[in-house]
Design an enzyme around this catalytic site. Structure first.
Site, PDB file in Angstrom:
ATOM      1  N   ASP A   4       0.846  -1.187   0.000  1.00 23.60           N
ATOM      2  CA  ASP A   4       0.000   0.000   0.000  1.00 23.60           C
ATOM      3  C   ASP A   4       0.886   1.243   0.000  1.00 23.60           C
ATOM      4  O   ASP A   4       1.704   1.425   0.903  1.00 23.60           O
ATOM      5  CB  ASP A   4      -0.912  -0.013   1.223  1.00 23.60           C
ATOM      6  CG  ASP A   4      -2.122   0.887   1.042  1.00 23.60           C
ATOM      7  OD1 ASP A   4      -2.424   1.253  -0.115  1.00 23.60           O
ATOM      8  OD2 ASP A   4      -2.764   1.224   2.047  1.00 23.60           O
TER       9      ASP A   4
ATOM     10  N   HIS B 183      -4.389  13.785   0.596  1.00 24.57           N
ATOM     11  CA  HIS B 183      -4.701  12.977   1.787  1.00 24.57           C
ATOM     12  C   HIS B 183      -3.567  13.079   2.812  1.00 24.57           C
ATOM     13  O   HIS B 183      -3.816  13.280   4.009  1.00 24.57           O
ATOM     14  CB  HIS B 183      -4.917  11.512   1.389  1.00 24.57           C
ATOM     15  CG  HIS B 183      -5.038  10.569   2.543  1.00 24.57           C
ATOM     16  ND1 HIS B 183      -6.154  10.482   3.353  1.00 24.57           N
ATOM     17  CD2 HIS B 183      -4.156   9.656   3.049  1.00 24.57           C
ATOM     18  CE1 HIS B 183      -5.967   9.569   4.290  1.00 24.57           C
ATOM     19  NE2 HIS B 183      -4.767   9.045   4.132  1.00 24.57           N
TER      20      HIS B 183
ATOM     21  N   GLU C  34     -11.063   3.981   2.906  1.00 24.04           N
ATOM     22  CA  GLU C  34     -10.070   4.775   2.170  1.00 24.04           C
ATOM     23  C   GLU C  34     -10.228   4.463   0.698  1.00 24.04           C
ATOM     24  O   GLU C  34     -10.175   3.294   0.290  1.00 24.04           O
ATOM     25  CB  GLU C  34      -8.641   4.478   2.643  1.00 24.04           C
ATOM     26  CG  GLU C  34      -8.334   5.064   4.012  1.00 24.04           C
ATOM     27  CD  GLU C  34      -6.840   5.053   4.365  1.00 24.04           C
ATOM     28  OE1 GLU C  34      -6.064   4.326   3.693  1.00 24.04           O
ATOM     29  OE2 GLU C  34      -6.455   5.761   5.316  1.00 24.04           O
TER      30      GLU C  34
ATOM     31  N   GLU D  87      -8.962   4.152  -2.885  1.00 26.22           N
ATOM     32  CA  GLU D  87      -7.661   3.981  -3.540  1.00 26.22           C
ATOM     33  C   GLU D  87      -7.813   3.366  -4.925  1.00 26.22           C
ATOM     34  O   GLU D  87      -8.785   2.656  -5.210  1.00 26.22           O
ATOM     35  CB  GLU D  87      -6.748   3.068  -2.700  1.00 26.22           C
ATOM     36  CG  GLU D  87      -6.558   3.562  -1.271  1.00 26.22           C
ATOM     37  CD  GLU D  87      -5.375   2.919  -0.551  1.00 26.22           C
ATOM     38  OE1 GLU D  87      -4.554   2.252  -1.209  1.00 26.22           O
ATOM     39  OE2 GLU D  87      -5.292   3.091   0.673  1.00 26.22           O
TER      40      GLU D  87
ATOM     41  N   ASP E 169      -9.269   0.486   1.387  1.00 24.88           N
ATOM     42  CA  ASP E 169      -8.340   0.144   2.474  1.00 24.88           C
ATOM     43  C   ASP E 169      -9.032   0.465   3.803  1.00 24.88           C
ATOM     44  O   ASP E 169      -8.703   1.441   4.479  1.00 24.88           O
ATOM     45  CB  ASP E 169      -7.065   0.977   2.286  1.00 24.88           C
ATOM     46  CG  ASP E 169      -6.045   0.722   3.375  1.00 24.88           C
ATOM     47  OD1 ASP E 169      -6.075  -0.358   3.992  1.00 24.88           O
ATOM     48  OD2 ASP E 169      -5.194   1.611   3.605  1.00 24.88           O
TER      49      ASP E 169
ATOM     50  N   ARG F 114      -9.353   3.576  12.818  1.00 26.55           N
ATOM     51  CA  ARG F 114      -8.526   4.745  13.188  1.00 26.55           C
ATOM     52  C   ARG F 114      -8.074   4.722  14.638  1.00 26.55           C
ATOM     53  O   ARG F 114      -6.976   5.189  14.958  1.00 26.55           O
ATOM     54  CB  ARG F 114      -9.311   6.033  12.931  1.00 26.55           C
ATOM     55  CG  ARG F 114      -9.747   6.239  11.506  1.00 26.55           C
ATOM     56  CD  ARG F 114      -8.569   6.345  10.582  1.00 26.55           C
ATOM     57  NE  ARG F 114      -9.023   6.517   9.195  1.00 26.55           N
ATOM     58  CZ  ARG F 114      -8.230   6.384   8.140  1.00 26.55           C
ATOM     59  NH1 ARG F 114      -6.961   6.047   8.298  1.00 26.55           N
ATOM     60  NH2 ARG F 114      -8.698   6.550   6.924  1.00 26.55           N
TER      61      ARG F 114
ATOM     62  N   GLN G 293      -5.349   2.142  14.939  1.00 27.78           N
ATOM     63  CA  GLN G 293      -4.177   2.663  14.224  1.00 27.78           C
ATOM     64  C   GLN G 293      -3.394   3.676  15.070  1.00 27.78           C
ATOM     65  O   GLN G 293      -2.165   3.627  15.153  1.00 27.78           O
ATOM     66  CB  GLN G 293      -4.660   3.321  12.930  1.00 27.78           C
ATOM     67  CG  GLN G 293      -3.543   3.771  11.989  1.00 27.78           C
ATOM     68  CD  GLN G 293      -4.100   4.301  10.651  1.00 27.78           C
ATOM     69  OE1 GLN G 293      -5.299   4.269  10.400  1.00 27.78           O
ATOM     70  NE2 GLN G 293      -3.200   4.783   9.802  1.00 27.78           N
TER      71      GLN G 293
ATOM     72  N   LYS H 123      -5.468  -2.249   9.739  1.00 22.59           N
ATOM     73  CA  LYS H 123      -5.731  -2.376   8.309  1.00 22.59           C
ATOM     74  C   LYS H 123      -5.934  -3.829   7.886  1.00 22.59           C
ATOM     75  O   LYS H 123      -6.567  -4.083   6.854  1.00 22.59           O
ATOM     76  CB  LYS H 123      -4.519  -1.851   7.513  1.00 22.59           C
ATOM     77  CG  LYS H 123      -4.103  -0.429   7.847  1.00 22.59           C
ATOM     78  CD  LYS H 123      -4.947   0.599   7.109  1.00 22.59           C
ATOM     79  CE  LYS H 123      -4.329   1.980   7.193  1.00 22.59           C
ATOM     80  NZ  LYS H 123      -5.026   2.923   6.297  1.00 22.59           N
TER      81      LYS H 123
ATOM     82  N   THR I 133      -9.286  -5.872   3.170  1.00 25.09           N
ATOM     83  CA  THR I 133      -9.092  -4.879   2.114  1.00 25.09           C
ATOM     84  C   THR I 133      -9.971  -5.343   0.960  1.00 25.09           C
ATOM     85  O   THR I 133      -9.881  -6.507   0.562  1.00 25.09           O
ATOM     86  CB  THR I 133      -7.614  -4.831   1.671  1.00 25.09           C
ATOM     87  OG1 THR I 133      -6.801  -4.524   2.806  1.00 25.09           O
ATOM     88  CG2 THR I 133      -7.394  -3.790   0.577  1.00 25.09           C
TER      89      THR I 133
ATOM     90  N   GLU J  67     -10.845  12.533   7.109  1.00 23.69           N
ATOM     91  CA  GLU J  67     -10.682  13.880   6.552  1.00 23.69           C
ATOM     92  C   GLU J  67     -12.009  14.642   6.531  1.00 23.69           C
ATOM     93  O   GLU J  67     -12.059  15.822   6.869  1.00 23.69           O
ATOM     94  CB  GLU J  67     -10.129  13.774   5.129  1.00 23.69           C
ATOM     95  CG  GLU J  67      -8.732  13.161   5.055  1.00 23.69           C
ATOM     96  CD  GLU J  67      -8.381  12.711   3.647  1.00 23.69           C
ATOM     97  OE1 GLU J  67      -8.569  11.511   3.350  1.00 23.69           O
ATOM     98  OE2 GLU J  67      -7.949  13.554   2.847  1.00 23.69           O
TER      99      GLU J  67
END
Lengths: 434, 434
Positions: free
Chosen positions: B134, B141, B206, B208, B240, B244, B247, B260, B264, B381
């Protein structure tokens, strides 16, 4: 020291000081003269060819199924079978190879083969590695490295709560003996703001225990710590070659990447969980003031016997030393007892979020340094990041590894009343950058 | 908008607004009613069963070899064949499916099959993923997330020199539609010193771009940036999923791990490099003051046409919205132009240290946010870490994802004079922690 109470083998080289006595019986994958890789077991200075033995009819029942699962020259399907298959195979191999075995004649009569380990046997990776995870459970290493950056506060706040690990690169794990090409990459010269590109100048080794995963779990189904031992097939030595200058520049914020992924070396023999059983020991008590593990990481049986007492050694042999016929220089003498977390805790943690483990996955323990000089598992620690070079009998000095340097990892378990067993070697020689 | 100059297909549903017009022809692996997974190509609202077509004799020469390489229901061997195989297959499929093709009768007469996509077809991962990497090349971002921690200095010093990436977990990559079990793990409650254990409370998506690797390289042999395009087979969408709270507590010092690795998701259709050719564009000029890429990351041709103009969209559909028959809420409308590094730069960087790439490896681009509100590719975000909840037409609010929420990723390429193509969807619904 040979002890009379320990069962001997009719394979003479398995008695005495071999890494591979009758009590070890590690499994591996080998080939001879470019033949297709196939499974074997090491005994003394020999490999017993399991495929030939299977065809010769030497295995029945569960042991037979175990060897059949090794067809294709990869141990994944065998690992997937779990403990019962390993135990049945071990039990049959003990019958076949014990001194005075009435089966010795069978082996010879039926054309099964004992091949000399040293000669033409090429060792391969024992399994197809789906995922490789590198942990960081060597607390002395974490402290030594932390001190270089944060002298007053070497361990991060999560260290004693979380068995820290990260995903490694599976495609570049290689068996012992594979040359280590010095990587190129970006590095930030001291005092500069702009990186340069070129060969790594701070190439290092890391001494680790490797763990081969047996039966996996379904995605979404964590492995409870009490069940974790059922998911561990065996062990090896692992050298997590590291490019310290590349690492320092790249690793924020997502962790080490190209500084590690150029190669990881493993010793090719899988020392089974059963062979290591006599060398289990209690996890050392946590120092006063350390937090207790969260419940998902705590199991009384694991605390009482989930650690291992395995002596670990690292040797360096430079080109000049080879030319002068000097013995290898011992860099490290350490032990697996310096793991802050047990292997069962690693398995429970890795899967607690539902992450799927699969047979043939590989874990690295993280660098296993001890607290004292002479016990450090990397040159980063030994030379304090290059500040204190080491002197060799050849008259050379080393801050980090030079082209032509060979690193040799060894491991040994010993306990009164038990045959001492070894892991075989994990070797790698640095070659010049392309 | 249908343009008269664009070749149409006799498959009616492939004309007009389909993600899968004649010009796309993405490859995938499907099964029907628990049959063995096999390869197919999407056209309009149908799947063309490539195995049946092969047996019906519809392919010759290189195209035939290409389809033969897909036997076993995994595209790895096909990816390994590289561009020539993809081009030959594409060319034959264009012949077969173009409006007015004299071969339409052949297809029908020989029993080859067009299956309805929607009905019983179960899509699978297109390849066995050896390694998943990744990246973090979405600079908007990286800046948005960096600002949450370091308002004055959001980007780390290496960001504009190094295409930052890290190893991900390959074993839990799943095809669109797989449920997303909310992970459990350690988190540090605000203001506390001791972690607690429980279900993730800050579950996020996420957005991607996924990249499927074609022919690999030998360990120790970097891929030059000028050759990188030859190593890219195709593209997909990738979610992904991120925990949070887990993490934030675990990621120092070695990067994201359990936050993570629980799952996925990828869209199952491989949109080939050839299908995306018309949507290549120049890499946006670096802003004044940004460093130039080091030579191993610079190629004029890549700078001139190595970026892509692909519109990316994220939709949220909650359980209440489904019950009230409300349309999905658009969370993100972004574009692949927000990548600071090209896909070729990722390949060159990943292999520059000698790391081996293999056919079927998967890359994620990193979250592709744009600079404006409405363009952010994660809830972290959008809600500024939970501080600004979003309001939905159902009357609900969301800081992070709740059980029952479905995230849908879509992508679309459009350019005058060319058929617009899509990627199909990447969907996943959150289910309660176990």
């Amino acid at each position: 020291m040979t002890q009379p109470s320990i069962t001997r083998s009719w394979v003479a080289s398995a008695n005495g000081h071999s890494d591979f006595p009758l009590q070890n019986l590690p499994l591996g994958v080998f080939s001879i003269n470019d033949s297709a890789p196939r499974a074997g077991v090491a005994i003394g200075e020999h490999i017993f060819d399991l495929q030939v033995a299977l065809e010769a009819g030497l295995f029945d029942g569960v042991a037979r199924s175990a060897v059949e699962a090794m067809r294709g020259g990869q141990l994944n399907a065998f690992f997937e079978l779990g403990r019962a298959a390993r135990v049945a195979l071990r039990s049959r191999l003990l019958e076949l190879f014990s001194e005075g075995s009435t089966l010795r004649g069978n082996i010879e009569a039926q054309g099964a083969k004992l091949l000399p380990l040293a000669a033409d046997c090429q060792m391969h990776l024992p399994a197809r590695i789906s995922d490789y995870t590198d942990f960081y459970v060597g607390i002395e290493h974490a402290q030594n490295v932390g001190k270089l950056f944060r002298p007053d506060n070497p361990l991060l706040p999560n260290y004693k709560h979380v068995p820290i690990g990260y995903h490694g690169r599976a495609s570049t794990v290689r068996a012992s003996g594979t040359a280590v090409r010095r990587p190129k990459g970006q590095t930030l010269p001291a005092g500069q703001n702009e990186p340069t590109f070129g060969p790594c100048a701070r190439l290092d080794y890391e001494l680790e225990l490797g763990i081969w995963i047996g039966p996996g779990n379904e995605m979404g189904e964590p492995i409870a710590i009490g069940d974790a031992a059922e998911h561990i097939a065996g062990f090896c030595l692992l050298n997590d070659w590291s490019a310290r200058d590349i690492q320092a520049w790249e690793y924020q914020p997502l962790g080490p990447f190209l500084s590690k992924s150029f190669i990881t070396s493993v010793s090719p023999w899988v020392v089974t969980a059963e062979a290591l059983e006599p060398f289990r020991t209690a996890q050392p008590a946590r120092p006063e003031g350390d937090p207790q593990p969260l419940p998902y990481l705590f199991d009384k049986r694991d605390q009482d016997g989930g650690a291992f007492d395995i002596e670990l050694e690292v040797l360096l042999l430079t080109e000049a030393m080879r030319e002068q016929n000097l013995p290898a220089h011992r860099l490290t003498l350490s032990n697996t007892r310096y793991m802050y977390w047990t292997v069962a805790q690693m398995v429970a943690h890795h899967s607690v979020n539902g992450c799927q483990l699969q047979a043939g996955d590989l874990f690295g323990s993280g660098t296993l340094s001890g607290p004292e000089n002479g016990q450090f598992g990397s040159l980063l620690e030994i030379t304090e990041g290059g500040k204190k070079p080491i002197e060799l009998a050849s008259g050379e000095v080393r801050k980090f590894l030079e082209d032509g340097d060979e690193i040799i990892l060894r491991a040994r378990c010993a306990r009164d009343g038990h045959a001492s067993i070894g892991f075989g070697e994990c070797r790698g020689t640095v070659i010049a950058a392309r």
